[in-house]
Design an enzyme around this catalytic site. Structure first.
Site, PDB file in Angstrom:
ATOM      1  N   TYR A 185      66.490  -9.285 -23.094  1.00  0.00           N
ATOM      2  CA  TYR A 185      65.668  -9.480 -24.228  1.00  0.00           C
ATOM      3  C   TYR A 185      65.112  -8.078 -24.358  1.00  0.00           C
ATOM      4  O   TYR A 185      65.202  -7.409 -25.684  1.00  0.00           O
ATOM      5  CB  TYR A 185      64.440 -10.224 -23.814  1.00  0.00           C
TER       6      TYR A 185
HETATM    7  N1  LIG Z   1      54.648 -13.058 -29.475  1.00  0.00           N
HETATM    8  C1  LIG Z   1      54.587 -11.981 -28.979  1.00  0.00           C
HETATM    9  O1  LIG Z   1      53.533 -11.617 -28.127  1.00  0.00           O
HETATM   10  C2  LIG Z   1      55.672 -10.995 -29.281  1.00  0.00           C
HETATM   11  C3  LIG Z   1      55.541  -9.649 -28.715  1.00  0.00           C
HETATM   12  C4  LIG Z   1      56.364  -9.031 -28.879  1.00  0.00           C
HETATM   13  C5  LIG Z   1      57.439  -9.181 -29.911  1.00  0.00           C
HETATM   14  N2  LIG Z   1      57.553 -10.441 -30.329  1.00  0.00           N
HETATM   15  C6  LIG Z   1      58.745 -10.767 -31.390  1.00  0.00           C
HETATM   16  O2  LIG Z   1      58.287 -11.472 -32.370  1.00  0.00           O
HETATM   17  C7  LIG Z   1      59.141 -12.515 -32.870  1.00  0.00           C
HETATM   18  C8  LIG Z   1      58.647 -13.703 -33.071  1.00  0.00           C
HETATM   19  O3  LIG Z   1      58.225 -14.020 -31.893  1.00  0.00           O
HETATM   20  P1  LIG Z   1      56.984 -15.491 -31.742  1.00  0.00           P
HETATM   21  O4  LIG Z   1      56.192 -15.212 -30.548  1.00  0.00           O
HETATM   22  O5  LIG Z   1      56.742 -16.009 -33.047  1.00  0.00           O
HETATM   23  O6  LIG Z   1      58.170 -16.473 -30.854  1.00  0.00           O
HETATM   24  P2  LIG Z   1      58.244 -18.189 -31.021  1.00  0.00           P
HETATM   25  O7  LIG Z   1      56.823 -18.697 -31.427  1.00  0.00           O
HETATM   26  O8  LIG Z   1      59.071 -18.588 -29.879  1.00  0.00           O
HETATM   27  O9  LIG Z   1      59.133 -18.273 -32.462  1.00  0.00           O
HETATM   28  C9  LIG Z   1      60.472 -17.695 -32.315  1.00  0.00           C
HETATM   29  C10 LIG Z   1      61.208 -18.470 -33.482  1.00  0.00           C
HETATM   30  O10 LIG Z   1      62.578 -18.094 -33.500  1.00  0.00           O
HETATM   31  C11 LIG Z   1      63.106 -19.511 -33.798  1.00  0.00           C
HETATM   32  N3  LIG Z   1      64.695 -19.547 -33.028  1.00  0.00           N
HETATM   33  C12 LIG Z   1      64.689 -19.619 -31.701  1.00  0.00           C
HETATM   34  N4  LIG Z   1      65.899 -19.718 -31.437  1.00  0.00           N
HETATM   35  C13 LIG Z   1      66.704 -19.747 -32.439  1.00  0.00           C
HETATM   36  C14 LIG Z   1      68.033 -19.958 -32.955  1.00  0.00           C
HETATM   37  N5  LIG Z   1      68.968 -20.025 -32.093  1.00  0.00           N
HETATM   38  N6  LIG Z   1      68.439 -19.928 -34.327  1.00  0.00           N
HETATM   39  C15 LIG Z   1      67.479 -19.678 -35.262  1.00  0.00           C
HETATM   40  N7  LIG Z   1      66.012 -19.691 -34.864  1.00  0.00           N
HETATM   41  C16 LIG Z   1      65.937 -19.666 -33.451  1.00  0.00           C
HETATM   42  C17 LIG Z   1      62.219 -20.548 -33.242  1.00  0.00           C
HETATM   43  O11 LIG Z   1      62.840 -21.572 -33.990  1.00  0.00           O
HETATM   44  P3  LIG Z   1      62.391 -23.214 -33.098  1.00  0.00           P
HETATM   45  O12 LIG Z   1      61.096 -23.133 -33.056  1.00  0.00           O
HETATM   46  O13 LIG Z   1      63.132 -24.218 -33.844  1.00  0.00           O
HETATM   47  O14 LIG Z   1      63.046 -22.850 -31.750  1.00  0.00           O
HETATM   48  C18 LIG Z   1      61.014 -19.837 -33.868  1.00  0.00           C
HETATM   49  O15 LIG Z   1      60.918 -20.385 -35.192  1.00  0.00           O
HETATM   50  C19 LIG Z   1      60.387 -12.388 -31.878  1.00  0.00           C
HETATM   51  O16 LIG Z   1      61.254 -11.484 -32.445  1.00  0.00           O
HETATM   52  C20 LIG Z   1      59.753 -11.806 -30.613  1.00  0.00           C
HETATM   53  O17 LIG Z   1      60.754 -11.068 -29.889  1.00  0.00           O
HETATM   54  C21 LIG Z   1      56.720 -11.337 -30.093  1.00  0.00           C
END
Ligand SMILES: NC(=O)c1ccc[n+]([C@@H]2O[C@H](COP(=O)([O-])OP(=O)(O)OC[C@H]3O[C@@H](n4cnc5c(N)ncnc54)[C@H](OP(=O)(O)O)[C@@H]3O)[C@@H](O)[C@H]2O)c1
Length: 251
Positions: A162
């Site tokens: 990651y």
């Molecule tokens: N949340 C945080 O604190 C945080 C901090 C730093 C960076 N980020 C970044 O922010 C972004 C969003 O994260 P989040 O926290 O919202 O994560 P999340 O709630 O886990 O959502 C991730 C999304 O990506 C989709 N996804 C996963 N695998 C996939 C695949 N193989 N093909 C297509 N779509 C896929 C998921 O779809 P499904 O639900 O259908 O699996 C979901 O809609 C990411 O890039 C993450 O690295 C988040």
């Protein structure tokens, strides 16, 4: 505050639009007038976002279910072809879908997990950008946003694939930004959302008090800024959503 019709008549593709930050971004973009192309893995989640946008009377979205970890280069060309047929061009591309993999020392990291994480987080972002560039170049003002994280800006133990994929995204963004800089109509930046209350965050920090974390909706002004006309001329920058909010909303 973002103007209500900030994104009127813009077409913006969001990956991972069915949940977490991607879902909130899709809704915020549609609320501000954009036609949003909802790309993600789970069709039922995308359909719920689609229905909510329709129910609220915001511009008609489009659905593109696709597993980005499994997709071949031809699938990305197909995505671009479908978007072109439906919308003609693209004004924004938000790379948001990601898999955090596992927190494991480098020497013990499982190769299959490593490949899957790199394929989704980094290779898919490159393949989708590559396929969509001709559509983005048809826009008078197009913005590509790569979602990254703290661990992609400073190496931290155990963040494995990651962390490496986030470093890769920063590099991809910088190279692309340098290549398009002279065009003036297209920009690329990275955005670190910081700690946000989502399923991914809960998996990584199970003991954390989620009530203390901002909700995805709270950080949307940074996404609206980067994907809208206000960020015109901003290119090649590594931005932080929390810094953006602190700077613009400190009063
Ligand atoms: N949340 C945080 O604190 C945080 C901090 C730093 C960076 N980020 C970044 O922010 C972004 C969003 O994260 P989040 O926290 O919202 O994560 P999340 O709630 O886990 O959502 C991730 C999304 O990506 C989709 N996804 C996963 N695998 C996939 C695949 N193989 N093909 C297509 N779509 C896929 C998921 O779809 P499904 O639900 O259908 O699996 C979901 O809609 C990411 O890039 C993450 O690295 C988040």
């Amino acid at each position: 505050m973002p103007a209500p019709h900030l994104l009127a008549s813009r077409h913006i593709l969001v990956t991972g639009a069915g949940d977490g930050i991607g879902r909130a971004a899709a809704l915020a973009l549609a609320e501000h007038g954009a036609s949003v192309i909802l790309l993600g893995r789970t069709a039922s989640k995308l359909e719920k976002v689609y229905d909510e946008i329709e129910r609220r009377g915001w511009p008609q979205p489009a659905l593109l279910p696709l597993d980005l970890a499994q997709a071949a280069p031809a699938h990305y060309e197909q995505v671009a072809h479908t978007v072109e047929k439906e919308f003609g061009h693209l004004d924004g591309l938000l790379h948001n879908a990601a898999d955090a993999g596992t927190l494991t020392p480098i020497e013990l990291y499982d190769p299959e997990t490593w490949y899957r994480v790199m394929q989704l987080n980094l290779n898919a972002a490159w393949l989708l950008t590559r396929a969509c560039l001709p559509l983005l170049r048809k826009s008078a003002d197009a913005s590509i946003v790569f979602t990254t994280a703290d661990v992609g800006r400073e190496g931290r133990a155990y963040w494995g694939a990651y962390g490496v994929s986030c470093f890769g995204l920063e590099g991809l963004m910088q190279i692309l930004a340098a290549e398009v800089a002279s065009e003036g109509r297209l920009r690329a930046n990275s955005l670190n959302p910081g700690a946000v209350r989502t399923a991914m965050r809960s998996r990584l920090y199970p003991g954390e008090d989620v009530e203390k974390l901002p909700r995805p909706e709270d950080i949307m002004p940074a996404y609206l800024y980067l994907l809208g006309p206000d960020s015109r001329g901003v290119n090649g920058q590594a931005l932080n959503a929390h810094d953006f909010l602190a700077h613009h909303f400190s009063c």
